[in-house]
Design an enzyme around this catalytic site. Structure first.
Site, PDB file in Angstrom:
ATOM      1  N   LYS A   1      47.917  23.645  37.919  1.00 16.45           N
ATOM      2  CA  LYS A   1      49.074  23.962  37.071  1.00 16.45           C
ATOM      3  C   LYS A   1      50.264  24.355  37.951  1.00 16.45           C
ATOM      4  O   LYS A   1      51.363  23.849  37.785  1.00 16.45           O
ATOM      5  CB  LYS A   1      48.695  25.096  36.106  1.00 16.45           C
ATOM      6  CG  LYS A   1      49.816  25.535  35.213  1.00 16.45           C
ATOM      7  CD  LYS A   1      49.356  26.597  34.225  1.00 16.45           C
ATOM      8  CE  LYS A   1      50.572  27.183  33.509  1.00 16.45           C
ATOM      9  NZ  LYS A   1      50.219  28.260  32.597  1.00 16.45           N
TER      10      LYS A   1
ATOM     11  N   GLU B   1      43.008  27.395  47.214  1.00 18.19           N
ATOM     12  CA  GLU B   1      41.773  26.609  47.254  1.00 18.19           C
ATOM     13  C   GLU B   1      42.073  25.120  47.038  1.00 18.19           C
ATOM     14  O   GLU B   1      41.605  24.252  47.779  1.00 18.19           O
ATOM     15  CB  GLU B   1      40.796  27.071  46.156  1.00 18.19           C
ATOM     16  CG  GLU B   1      40.185  28.434  46.380  1.00 18.19           C
ATOM     17  CD  GLU B   1      41.040  29.558  45.807  1.00 18.19           C
ATOM     18  OE1 GLU B   1      42.259  29.357  45.580  1.00 18.19           O
ATOM     19  OE2 GLU B   1      40.486  30.653  45.613  1.00 18.19           O
TER      20      GLU B   1
ATOM     21  N   GLY C   1      45.949  28.036  31.973  1.00 12.20           N
ATOM     22  CA  GLY C   1      44.973  27.263  32.759  1.00 12.20           C
ATOM     23  C   GLY C   1      43.647  27.100  32.036  1.00 12.20           C
ATOM     24  O   GLY C   1      43.076  26.007  31.959  1.00 12.20           O
ATOM     25  N   ARG C   2      43.142  28.185  31.460  1.00 15.10           N
ATOM     26  CA  ARG C   2      41.819  28.136  30.810  1.00 15.10           C
ATOM     27  C   ARG C   2      41.878  27.490  29.427  1.00 15.10           C
ATOM     28  O   ARG C   2      40.858  27.386  28.752  1.00 15.10           O
ATOM     29  CB  ARG C   2      41.211  29.538  30.768  1.00 15.10           C
ATOM     30  CG  ARG C   2      42.124  30.599  30.155  1.00 15.10           C
ATOM     31  CD  ARG C   2      41.640  32.004  30.511  1.00 15.10           C
ATOM     32  NE  ARG C   2      42.523  33.045  30.022  1.00 15.10           N
ATOM     33  CZ  ARG C   2      43.572  33.518  30.672  1.00 15.10           C
ATOM     34  NH1 ARG C   2      43.923  33.019  31.836  1.00 15.10           N
ATOM     35  NH2 ARG C   2      44.299  34.497  30.161  1.00 15.10           N
TER      36      ARG C   2
ATOM     37  N   GLU D   1      38.599  35.953  31.495  1.00 15.86           N
ATOM     38  CA  GLU D   1      39.948  36.004  32.070  1.00 15.86           C
ATOM     39  C   GLU D   1      40.943  36.359  30.949  1.00 15.86           C
ATOM     40  O   GLU D   1      41.995  36.933  31.195  1.00 15.86           O
ATOM     41  CB  GLU D   1      40.317  34.663  32.726  1.00 15.86           C
ATOM     42  CG  GLU D   1      41.385  34.805  33.802  1.00 15.86           C
ATOM     43  CD  GLU D   1      41.624  33.543  34.624  1.00 15.86           C
ATOM     44  OE1 GLU D   1      42.157  32.572  34.086  1.00 15.86           O
ATOM     45  OE2 GLU D   1      41.274  33.546  35.818  1.00 15.86           O
TER      46      GLU D   1
ATOM     47  N   HIS E   1      12.400  30.808  29.784  1.00 13.28           N
ATOM     48  CA  HIS E   1      11.427  31.112  30.844  1.00 13.28           C
ATOM     49  C   HIS E   1      12.055  31.936  31.948  1.00 13.28           C
ATOM     50  O   HIS E   1      11.512  32.008  33.056  1.00 13.28           O
ATOM     51  CB  HIS E   1      10.851  29.809  31.401  1.00 13.28           C
ATOM     52  CG  HIS E   1      10.027  29.085  30.377  1.00 13.28           C
ATOM     53  ND1 HIS E   1       8.680  29.332  30.191  1.00 13.28           N
ATOM     54  CD2 HIS E   1      10.377  28.170  29.439  1.00 13.28           C
ATOM     55  CE1 HIS E   1       8.234  28.569  29.200  1.00 13.28           C
ATOM     56  NE2 HIS E   1       9.248  27.858  28.721  1.00 13.28           N
TER      57      HIS E   1
ATOM     58  N   LYS F   1      43.715  37.674  45.648  1.00 12.25           N
ATOM     59  CA  LYS F   1      44.339  36.499  46.284  1.00 12.25           C
ATOM     60  C   LYS F   1      45.296  36.957  47.381  1.00 12.25           C
ATOM     61  O   LYS F   1      45.332  36.403  48.473  1.00 12.25           O
ATOM     62  CB  LYS F   1      45.168  35.718  45.252  1.00 12.25           C
ATOM     63  CG  LYS F   1      44.405  34.897  44.271  1.00 12.25           C
ATOM     64  CD  LYS F   1      45.432  34.031  43.521  1.00 12.25           C
ATOM     65  CE  LYS F   1      44.935  33.504  42.229  1.00 12.25           C
ATOM     66  NZ  LYS F   1      45.968  32.854  41.430  1.00 12.25           N
TER      67      LYS F   1
HETATM   68  O1  F6P Z   1      42.266  32.361  38.684  1.00 12.29           O
HETATM   69  C1  F6P Z   1      43.611  32.444  38.342  1.00 12.29           C
HETATM   70  C2  F6P Z   1      44.159  31.134  37.925  1.00 12.29           C
HETATM   71  O2  F6P Z   1      45.535  31.277  37.791  1.00 12.29           O
HETATM   72  C3  F6P Z   1      43.541  30.590  36.634  1.00 12.29           C
HETATM   73  O3  F6P Z   1      44.066  31.164  35.493  1.00 12.29           O
HETATM   74  C4  F6P Z   1      43.816  29.143  36.762  1.00 12.29           C
HETATM   75  O4  F6P Z   1      43.085  28.387  35.844  1.00 12.29           O
HETATM   76  C5  F6P Z   1      43.419  28.933  38.205  1.00 12.29           C
HETATM   77  O5  F6P Z   1      43.912  30.098  38.865  1.00 12.29           O
HETATM   78  C6  F6P Z   1      43.946  27.687  38.845  1.00 12.29           C
HETATM   79  O6  F6P Z   1      45.349  27.666  38.831  1.00 12.29           O
HETATM   80  P1  F6P Z   1      46.158  26.327  39.096  1.00 12.29           P
HETATM   81  O7  F6P Z   1      45.799  25.359  38.029  1.00 12.29           O
HETATM   82  O8  F6P Z   1      47.603  26.746  39.065  1.00 12.29           O
HETATM   83  O9  F6P Z   1      45.768  25.798  40.454  1.00 12.29           O
END
Ligand code: F6P
Length: 551
Positions: free
Chosen positions: A208, A214, A274-275, A360, A391, A515
């Protein structure tokens, strides 16, 4: 800004408190005394049959919960969300995931922009792209069609796509495989690319913000691997990125900086959390995998549940009732967690997906006006597919000391009807789904245990107290529409709980500190003595030990 209503100050809360104090849960008697109970507490929600009757629910509790919904202004808050008001207060944003699945014929002007027209503009672009990839018209640098699509993203840009890809595996085009890279642990990228053919691989970088450490690190590693793999084969790299890398983001300027042609980027908007984004351009990998027609059905499933949530009164509104029941358990029975147990192997990532959606969203200690919450919030969501969970951890749900409400999800028609001898294996599977909720509800008394000839000293160990609440959800089959319905159901359950607790379910400040610290600590890990000195004693010792161990 509307001040959140303190739920504990409402007369509905007082009523619920009294009902809780007076309640002696007895699901055996409640069912025996009331032949209509199952029917009365079962509901239709689009294709889903939702049975709430094995919950610690009475007519009085249901009416008090519905009263609570009105008292905290839940219907008005829902309407405000659908209308595009800035209900995400701390980020001053509209919350419009429901607009992502509305028909093209609708109009919704928010902040001066027709968001439905925008949504369908992007969907059309995604569908055209998906068709080109699926038909082989979109080719890699050497003219070969795409066989593997690798989605690189994390959190909402990963969990939804992975979960739905797994859920809809039977709908994935033959000869096409999707993989997902999320973790910054280099093992993730290394394992996912190691046997790939660069000539037939397409990467989708989904972020987003297009700033997530990452995702951008993984995207660069994938790009390096890809260019090196082409060079190893003596193939040209010029122009290759444009044919093998596309992006999904709200930040199309940053996409261009990364080197991806903005023509190959699919946008969305800051009013999609995002979620809550799997049904936005973040689902591009899914549109490719299952095809535009099935993706449209998937969106249709969300929309059917949105319509129900938007129009039904609280006492008949399934997502509201399920959210209110969760409040009942968290705040009155002190439930700290909630299990979601799909009796559908294809939903094996559903609980992982729900963990971000629910935790979240509602893992907060302050309300949307900055004041402290007045109740517990945010239970832990977890689960595994049945029967594997049976199980492993069901022992604790059946006989442990904590109350763990659980949702059991099953489908009537399996993707692979199979017989073992003369026995339909899906029916064996569903017998477990049914047996577990009955055992949890009705338990087994000491008399019943004794009647089996059990030695007296082990009778207590074999008694099941019962009255452990469950909700059963049954769908005709795991279709794209049903998967959309299930996601929308849990989105609205999460919203309902957030409104009762007065919290902003659409921000996530709690993930920021870690972060920021990771970036500050990185130089110390990499050997900067001054940065090491600045750390606390524990972190310093761990870094020192790490540097000693690292070969
Ligand atoms: O973990 C925090 C967060 O902002 C989430 O809400 C989001 O889904 C994720 O990081 C990834 O963010 P992006 O889509 O901006 O890379």
């Amino acid at each position: 800004m509307q001040t959140p209503v303190d739920p504990t100050a409402t007369s509905a809360w007082k009523r619920l408190t009294e009902l809780h104090e007076a309640m002696e849960p007895d699901l055996r008697a409640w069912f025996a005394d009331d032949p209509q109970r199952a029917e009365r507490f079962s509901y239709e929600l689009a294709d889903l049959y939702v049975d709430l009757s094995k919950n610690l629910l009475t007519d009085d509790v249901l009416s008090a919960l519905a009263e609570l919904a009105e008292a905290v202004d839940l219907p008005a808050r829902r309407d405000a969300m659908y209308a595009g008001e800035h209900i995400n207060i701390t980020e001053d944003r509209a919350v419009l995931h429901t607009a992502l699945r509305r028909p093209a014929t609708d109009t919704l002007v928010v902040d001066g922009q027709d968001v439905i027209a925008d949504v369908h503009g992007v969907l059309d672009k995604i569908y055209a792209f998906a068709d080109r990839v699926r038909s082989g018209q979109w080719t890699g640098i050497t003219g070969k069609p795409i066989e593997t699509v690798v989605n690189i993203g994390i959190g909402g840009s990963d969990l939804g796509p992975v979960m739905v890809y797994e859920a809809l595996k039977p709908y994935v085009k033959d000869g096409l495989e999707c993989r997902f890279i999320s973790n910054i642990d280099p093992a993730d990228c290394a394992e996912k690319v190691k046997d790939l053919d660069p000539e037939t691989t397409l990467f989708i970088i989904a972020s987003k913000t297009f700033t997530t450490l990452e995702t951008l690190t993984n995207a660069r590693m994938a790009r390096d691997w890809f260019l090196a793999a082409l060079e190893e084969r003596g193939l040209p790299t010029e122009g290759a990125i444009a044919k093998h890398f596309v992006a999904v983001s709200t930040a199309l300027d940053k996409v261009a900086e990364f080197g991806i042609d903005p023509d190959n980027a699919f946008g969305f908007w800051n009013w999609v959390g995002g979620r809550y984004s799997v049904d936005s351009a973040v689902g591009t990998v899914l549109a490719v995998a299952i095809g535009p027609e099935h993706f449209k059905e998937f969106l249709g499933g969300f929309h059917a549940v949105d319509e129900h949530f938007a129009t039904k009164a609280p006492a008949e509104n399934v997502p509201m009732l399920m959210g209110l029941l969760n409040v009942w358990y968290v705040n009155f029975f002190k439930a700290a967690s909630h299990a979601v147990l799909p009796y559908a192997q294809y939903l094996h990532r559903f609980a992982a997906y729900l963990q971000q959606l629910t935790m979240e969203s509602n893992g907060k200690s302050v309300r949307w006006d900055g004041s402290p919450v007045t109740t517990e919030t945010g239970e832990i969501f977890w689960g595994e597919p049945g029967t594997n969970g049976q199980h492993a951890f069901y022992q604790l749900i059946h006989q442990g000391t904590q109350l763990i409400p659980a949702d059991f999800i099953a489908v009537a028609n399996p993707a692979h009807p199979t017989k073992d001898g003369g026995v339909d294996v899906h029916e064996l599977f569903l017998s477990n789904y049914l047996a577990q909720t009955a055992a949890l509800a009705f338990g087994k008394t000491a008399e019943e245990v004794r009647a089996e000839g059990t030695p007296e000293e082990i009778v207590p160990a074999r008694v099941f107290a019962g009255n452990r609440p469950t909700t059963s959800i049954l769908a005709p089959a795991l279709t794209p529409s049903v998967v959309g319905q299930l996601i929308a159901l849990y989105e609205h359950i999460t919203f309902t709980q957030g409104i009762v607790w007065g919290i902003d379910s659409f921000d996530q400040w709690g993930v920021e500190l870690g972060k920021k610290l990771a970036l500050e600590i990185a130089p110390a890990v990499q050997g900067d003595a001054a940065a090491l000195e600045a750390q606390d004693a524990s972190t310093r010792a761990l870094i020192t030990r790490y540097r000693d161990l690292r070969r």
